[in-house]
Scaffold this motif. Structure first.
Motif, PDB file in Angstrom:
ATOM      1  N   LEU A 285       0.852  -1.181   0.000  1.00 27.09           N
ATOM      2  CA  LEU A 285       0.000   0.000   0.000  1.00 27.09           C
ATOM      3  C   LEU A 285       0.892   1.236   0.000  1.00 27.09           C
ATOM      4  O   LEU A 285       0.622   2.216  -0.686  1.00 27.09           O
ATOM      5  CB  LEU A 285      -0.892   0.001   1.248  1.00 27.09           C
ATOM      6  CG  LEU A 285      -1.668   1.288   1.523  1.00 27.09           C
ATOM      7  CD1 LEU A 285      -2.769   1.442   0.480  1.00 27.09           C
ATOM      8  CD2 LEU A 285      -2.249   1.276   2.918  1.00 27.09           C
ATOM      9  N   LEU A 286       1.990   1.169   0.764  1.00 22.97           N
ATOM     10  CA  LEU A 286       2.875   2.307   0.945  1.00 22.97           C
ATOM     11  C   LEU A 286       4.316   1.840   1.006  1.00 22.97           C
ATOM     12  O   LEU A 286       4.639   0.883   1.708  1.00 22.97           O
ATOM     13  CB  LEU A 286       2.517   3.030   2.253  1.00 22.97           C
ATOM     14  CG  LEU A 286       3.431   4.151   2.709  1.00 22.97           C
ATOM     15  CD1 LEU A 286       3.271   5.369   1.811  1.00 22.97           C
ATOM     16  CD2 LEU A 286       3.138   4.507   4.148  1.00 22.97           C
ATOM     17  N   LEU A 287       5.191   2.522   0.258  1.00 23.11           N
ATOM     18  CA  LEU A 287       6.632   2.340   0.347  1.00 23.11           C
ATOM     19  C   LEU A 287       7.197   3.731   0.579  1.00 23.11           C
ATOM     20  O   LEU A 287       6.998   4.624  -0.244  1.00 23.11           O
ATOM     21  CB  LEU A 287       7.179   1.739  -0.947  1.00 23.11           C
ATOM     22  CG  LEU A 287       8.672   1.436  -0.951  1.00 23.11           C
ATOM     23  CD1 LEU A 287       8.937   0.195  -1.789  1.00 23.11           C
ATOM     24  CD2 LEU A 287       9.487   2.591  -1.454  1.00 23.11           C
ATOM     25  N   PHE A 288       7.874   3.923   1.693  1.00 26.58           N
ATOM     26  CA  PHE A 288       8.355   5.247   2.098  1.00 26.58           C
ATOM     27  C   PHE A 288       9.841   5.153   2.393  1.00 26.58           C
ATOM     28  O   PHE A 288      10.268   4.303   3.174  1.00 26.58           O
ATOM     29  CB  PHE A 288       7.585   5.702   3.337  1.00 26.58           C
ATOM     30  CG  PHE A 288       7.913   7.085   3.801  1.00 26.58           C
ATOM     31  CD1 PHE A 288       7.364   8.188   3.173  1.00 26.58           C
ATOM     32  CD2 PHE A 288       8.763   7.286   4.880  1.00 26.58           C
ATOM     33  CE1 PHE A 288       7.660   9.480   3.613  1.00 26.58           C
ATOM     34  CE2 PHE A 288       9.050   8.562   5.335  1.00 26.58           C
ATOM     35  CZ  PHE A 288       8.502   9.663   4.689  1.00 26.58           C
TER      36      PHE A 288
ATOM     37  N   GLU B 234      -7.724  -0.922   9.452  1.00 27.72           N
ATOM     38  CA  GLU B 234      -6.270  -0.888   9.631  1.00 27.72           C
ATOM     39  C   GLU B 234      -5.693   0.428   9.092  1.00 27.72           C
ATOM     40  O   GLU B 234      -4.742   0.965   9.661  1.00 27.72           O
ATOM     41  CB  GLU B 234      -5.611  -2.071   8.929  1.00 27.72           C
ATOM     42  CG  GLU B 234      -5.872  -3.400   9.603  1.00 27.72           C
ATOM     43  CD  GLU B 234      -5.376  -4.587   8.791  1.00 27.72           C
ATOM     44  OE1 GLU B 234      -4.994  -5.596   9.418  1.00 27.72           O
ATOM     45  OE2 GLU B 234      -5.382  -4.513   7.539  1.00 27.72           O
ATOM     46  N   LYS B 235      -6.277   0.953   8.014  1.00 22.72           N
ATOM     47  CA  LYS B 235      -5.833   2.243   7.480  1.00 22.72           C
ATOM     48  C   LYS B 235      -6.095   3.365   8.489  1.00 22.72           C
ATOM     49  O   LYS B 235      -5.269   4.267   8.654  1.00 22.72           O
ATOM     50  CB  LYS B 235      -6.526   2.554   6.154  1.00 22.72           C
ATOM     51  CG  LYS B 235      -6.035   1.684   5.015  1.00 22.72           C
ATOM     52  CD  LYS B 235      -6.814   1.970   3.738  1.00 22.72           C
ATOM     53  CE  LYS B 235      -6.412   1.011   2.638  1.00 22.72           C
ATOM     54  NZ  LYS B 235      -7.207   1.184   1.417  1.00 22.72           N
ATOM     55  N   ILE B 236      -7.225   3.294   9.171  1.00 25.29           N
ATOM     56  CA  ILE B 236      -7.534   4.277  10.221  1.00 25.29           C
ATOM     57  C   ILE B 236      -6.495   4.178  11.336  1.00 25.29           C
ATOM     58  O   ILE B 236      -5.961   5.193  11.801  1.00 25.29           O
ATOM     59  CB  ILE B 236      -8.962   4.072  10.786  1.00 25.29           C
ATOM     60  CG1 ILE B 236     -10.014   4.247   9.693  1.00 25.29           C
ATOM     61  CG2 ILE B 236      -9.213   4.982  11.986  1.00 25.29           C
ATOM     62  CD1 ILE B 236     -10.113   5.639   9.134  1.00 25.29           C
ATOM     63  N   LYS B 237      -6.178   2.955  11.763  1.00 22.91           N
ATOM     64  CA  LYS B 237      -5.174   2.753  12.820  1.00 22.91           C
ATOM     65  C   LYS B 237      -3.807   3.256  12.377  1.00 22.91           C
ATOM     66  O   LYS B 237      -3.080   3.869  13.168  1.00 22.91           O
ATOM     67  CB  LYS B 237      -5.098   1.275  13.201  1.00 22.91           C
ATOM     68  CG  LYS B 237      -6.313   0.773  13.934  1.00 22.91           C
ATOM     69  CD  LYS B 237      -6.219  -0.718  14.197  1.00 22.91           C
ATOM     70  CE  LYS B 237      -7.515  -1.242  14.789  1.00 22.91           C
ATOM     71  NZ  LYS B 237      -7.504  -2.705  14.924  1.00 22.91           N
TER      72      LYS B 237
END
Length: 119
Positions: A13-16, A52-55
């Motif tokens: 979902l995310l790579l940072f 899980e996105k909210i968390k």
């Protein structure tokens, strides 16, 4: 994705990737990052459910991403990434949006790449 002589297939979902401990607005995905340790901080977050996105969002706002167990944090020196099913990549660099005309990215550290002179 290739880093530390490992090749890994991922679809996050995310790579940072960061060398700093702040993204702006007093938020951070890498609160323990150091500008002078010689490493980049890599955070990978897999696909998440809505709750899980909210968390995750709450963890970021409180600068407690380390408490979000699904976020994998790794120190790296360089990274190569290829997205074979893409022609162009939409990325963000230092807060600015870019549409790259490539499907590969290389990121790394330039040792002693910046000299700062102060009075």
């Amino acid at each position: 994705m290739k880093f530390d002589d490992q090749i890994t297939k991922i679809k996050p979902l995310l790579l940072f990737i960061s060398n700093s401990n702040e993204m702006g607005y007093n938020m951070s995905l890498t609160p323990k990052a150091s500008l002078s340790d010689g490493f980049l901080d890599l955070v990978l977050v897999p696909e998440l459910t809505f709750s899980e996105k909210i968390k995750l969002g709450l963890s970021v706002l409180r600068n407690k991403i380390h408490s979000f167990k699904k976020a994998q944090h790794t120190l790296i020196r360089d990274l190569e990434m290829e997205m074979p099913d893409k022609i162009f990549l939409d990325i963000q660099i230092d807060g600015e949006y870019y549409n790259l005309k490539t499907n590969t990215i290389k990121v790394g550290i330039l040792e002693s790449g910046l000299t700062v002179i102060t009075p």
